[in-house]
Design a protein around this motif. Structure first.
Motif, mmCIF file in Angstrom:
data_model
loop_
_atom_site.group_PDB
_atom_site.id
_atom_site.type_symbol
_atom_site.label_atom_id
_atom_site.label_comp_id
_atom_site.label_asym_id
_atom_site.label_seq_id
_atom_site.Cartn_x
_atom_site.Cartn_y
_atom_site.Cartn_z
ATOM 1 N N GLU A 112 111.457 -57.697 -72.573
ATOM 2 C CA GLU A 112 111.440 -56.251 -72.704
ATOM 3 C C GLU A 112 112.200 -55.593 -71.551
ATOM 4 O O GLU A 112 112.193 -56.113 -70.424
ATOM 5 N N PRO A 113 112.849 -54.472 -71.794
ATOM 6 C CA PRO A 113 113.483 -53.746 -70.688
ATOM 7 C C PRO A 113 112.464 -53.419 -69.601
ATOM 8 O O PRO A 113 111.309 -53.118 -69.899
ATOM 9 N N MET A 114 112.870 -53.503 -68.351
ATOM 10 C CA MET A 114 112.058 -53.169 -67.192
ATOM 11 C C MET A 114 110.977 -54.197 -66.890
ATOM 12 O O MET A 114 110.164 -53.996 -65.980
ATOM 13 N N ALA A 115 110.952 -55.325 -67.600
ATOM 14 C CA ALA A 115 109.915 -56.331 -67.347
ATOM 15 C C ALA A 115 109.988 -56.849 -65.918
ATOM 16 O O ALA A 115 108.960 -57.198 -65.328
ATOM 17 N N TRP A 116 111.176 -56.911 -65.346
ATOM 18 C CA TRP A 116 111.333 -57.406 -63.978
ATOM 19 C C TRP A 116 110.599 -56.555 -62.957
ATOM 20 O O TRP A 116 110.201 -57.038 -61.900
ATOM 21 N N ASP A 130 105.536 -45.548 -61.944
ATOM 22 C CA ASP A 130 105.064 -46.922 -61.855
ATOM 23 C C ASP A 130 106.216 -47.862 -62.117
ATOM 24 O O ASP A 130 106.963 -47.687 -63.064
ATOM 25 N N HIS A 131 106.323 -48.909 -61.294
ATOM 26 C CA HIS A 131 107.424 -49.836 -61.493
ATOM 27 C C HIS A 131 107.152 -50.833 -62.611
ATOM 28 O O HIS A 131 108.060 -51.524 -63.040
ATOM 29 N N GLY A 132 105.941 -50.931 -63.072
ATOM 30 C CA GLY A 132 105.659 -51.821 -64.191
ATOM 31 C C GLY A 132 106.020 -51.144 -65.492
ATOM 32 O O GLY A 132 105.210 -51.030 -66.394
ATOM 33 N N GLU A 137 107.614 -46.195 -73.292
ATOM 34 C CA GLU A 137 107.733 -46.903 -74.563
ATOM 35 C C GLU A 137 109.083 -46.576 -75.180
ATOM 36 O O GLU A 137 109.452 -45.419 -75.302
ATOM 37 N N ALA A 138 109.820 -47.622 -75.537
ATOM 38 C CA ALA A 138 111.128 -47.418 -76.163
ATOM 39 C C ALA A 138 110.948 -46.622 -77.455
ATOM 40 O O ALA A 138 110.109 -46.958 -78.289
ATOM 41 N N HIS A 139 111.724 -45.546 -77.594
ATOM 42 C CA HIS A 139 111.619 -44.729 -78.793
ATOM 43 C C HIS A 139 112.919 -43.964 -79.015
ATOM 44 O O HIS A 139 113.544 -43.505 -78.070
ATOM 45 N N ASP A 140 113.323 -43.874 -80.247
ATOM 46 C CA ASP A 140 114.491 -43.076 -80.622
ATOM 47 C C ASP A 140 115.696 -43.379 -79.738
ATOM 48 O O ASP A 140 116.455 -42.493 -79.365
ATOM 49 N N GLY A 141 115.866 -44.649 -79.390
ATOM 50 C CA GLY A 141 117.022 -45.049 -78.600
ATOM 51 C C GLY A 141 116.824 -44.981 -77.107
ATOM 52 O O GLY A 141 117.695 -45.401 -76.347
ATOM 53 N N SER A 142 115.694 -44.437 -76.645
ATOM 54 C CA SER A 142 115.406 -44.373 -75.208
ATOM 55 C C SER A 142 114.726 -45.672 -74.796
ATOM 56 O O SER A 142 113.537 -45.865 -75.024
ATOM 57 N N LEU A 143 115.500 -46.567 -74.186
ATOM 58 C CA LEU A 143 114.999 -47.898 -73.871
ATOM 59 C C LEU A 143 114.274 -47.973 -72.540
ATOM 60 O O LEU A 143 113.410 -48.828 -72.338
ATOM 61 N N MET A 144 114.639 -47.085 -71.603
ATOM 62 C CA MET A 144 114.093 -47.145 -70.254
ATOM 63 C C MET A 144 113.828 -45.741 -69.736
ATOM 64 O O MET A 144 114.372 -44.765 -70.268
ATOM 65 N N PRO A 145 113.000 -45.618 -68.684
ATOM 66 C CA PRO A 145 112.710 -44.295 -68.121
ATOM 67 C C PRO A 145 113.985 -43.537 -67.761
ATOM 68 O O PRO A 145 114.904 -44.090 -67.162
#
Length: 226
Positions: A112-116, A130-132, A137-145
């Motif tokens: 998952e994106p940001m898992a690292w 939060d870094h975790g 939540e990925a939605h409508d093409g937004s994969l990461m903060p």
């Protein structure tokens, strides 16, 4: 040179300075041992995860900057967009190049994106994220903060003039806040000194651009969304 030009130039220079001196800083962080500096990180490391995720994050910033270039004639916003596109495209090339150098895939199936960023102990970045994965939540093409959604990108493509400028500055402000948090995570978690130095440069440059974008929004009677 106007205040806006100076601020934009400062952001670009900061990024280039940190990237240009990354090799020297890497030697210091690796305690001078050739083995440490030569060791390639594993595919599930923070180093690889940051390189993959930030490359995707940067690509959207480049895309948004090209979109607004066609949506406004305002020189200040177009200049900022050019600087962001140029800087982040170059940094993206460095990140992808490191993955090639390390012999690692540019896309890690099943990760998952940001898992690292979950490798940290729940610390929070400067934006309180939060870094975790920050509960994102990925939605409508937004994969990461910080990343814009497909709907928001469509709105930016349709906007013109002042409306395009404001929306771009708001979206890019969110984008930079997410990017700063990710880069701060790499500074803490990445083991490769060169990559950590690049991440430090990203933090400095994007924080400078955040200040500039706040000024540009204020000049247009607007403010950041968050």
């Amino acid at each position: 040179m106007t205040r806006t030009q100076w601020a934009a130039l400062t952001a670009v220079v900061l990024a280039l300075v940190f990237a240009g001196t990354a090799t020297v800083a890497s030697a210091a962080r690796d305690d001078g041992t050739a083995a440490a500096s030569a060791a390639a990180p594993s595919s599930d490391s923070a180093d690889a995860g940051f390189a993959r995720d930030m490359a995707v994050h940067h690509q959207q910033a480049v895309e948004m900057s090209f979109i607004v270039r066609d949506g406004t004639d305002d020189e200040d916003v177009r200049r900022l967009a050019y600087d962001i596109a140029n800087t982040q495209a170059n940094q993206r090339g460095m990140l992808m190049g490191w993955l090639d150098l390390w012999g690692l895939p540019k896309v890690e199936a099943g990760t998952e994106p940001m898992a690292w960023m979950a490798q940290t102990d729940g610390m929070k970045g400067m934006e309180g994220m939060d870094h975790g994965d920050a509960g994102h939540e990925a939605h409508d093409g937004s994969l990461m903060p910080g990343m814009a959604t497909r709907t928001e990108l469509d709105q930016l493509r349709k906007a013109r003039g002042k409306a395009a400028e404001i929306l771009y500055l708001q979206l890019m402000t969110d984008h930079h806040k997410g990017g700063v948090s990710m880069a701060q995570g790499c500074v803490r978690l990445c083991s490769n000194g060169t990559e950590k130095s690049l991440a430090e440069g990203m933090v400095a440059a994007q924080q400078s651009e955040l200040s500039l974008m706040a000024d540009l929004l204020a000049e247009r009677g607007a403010k950041a969304r968050t």
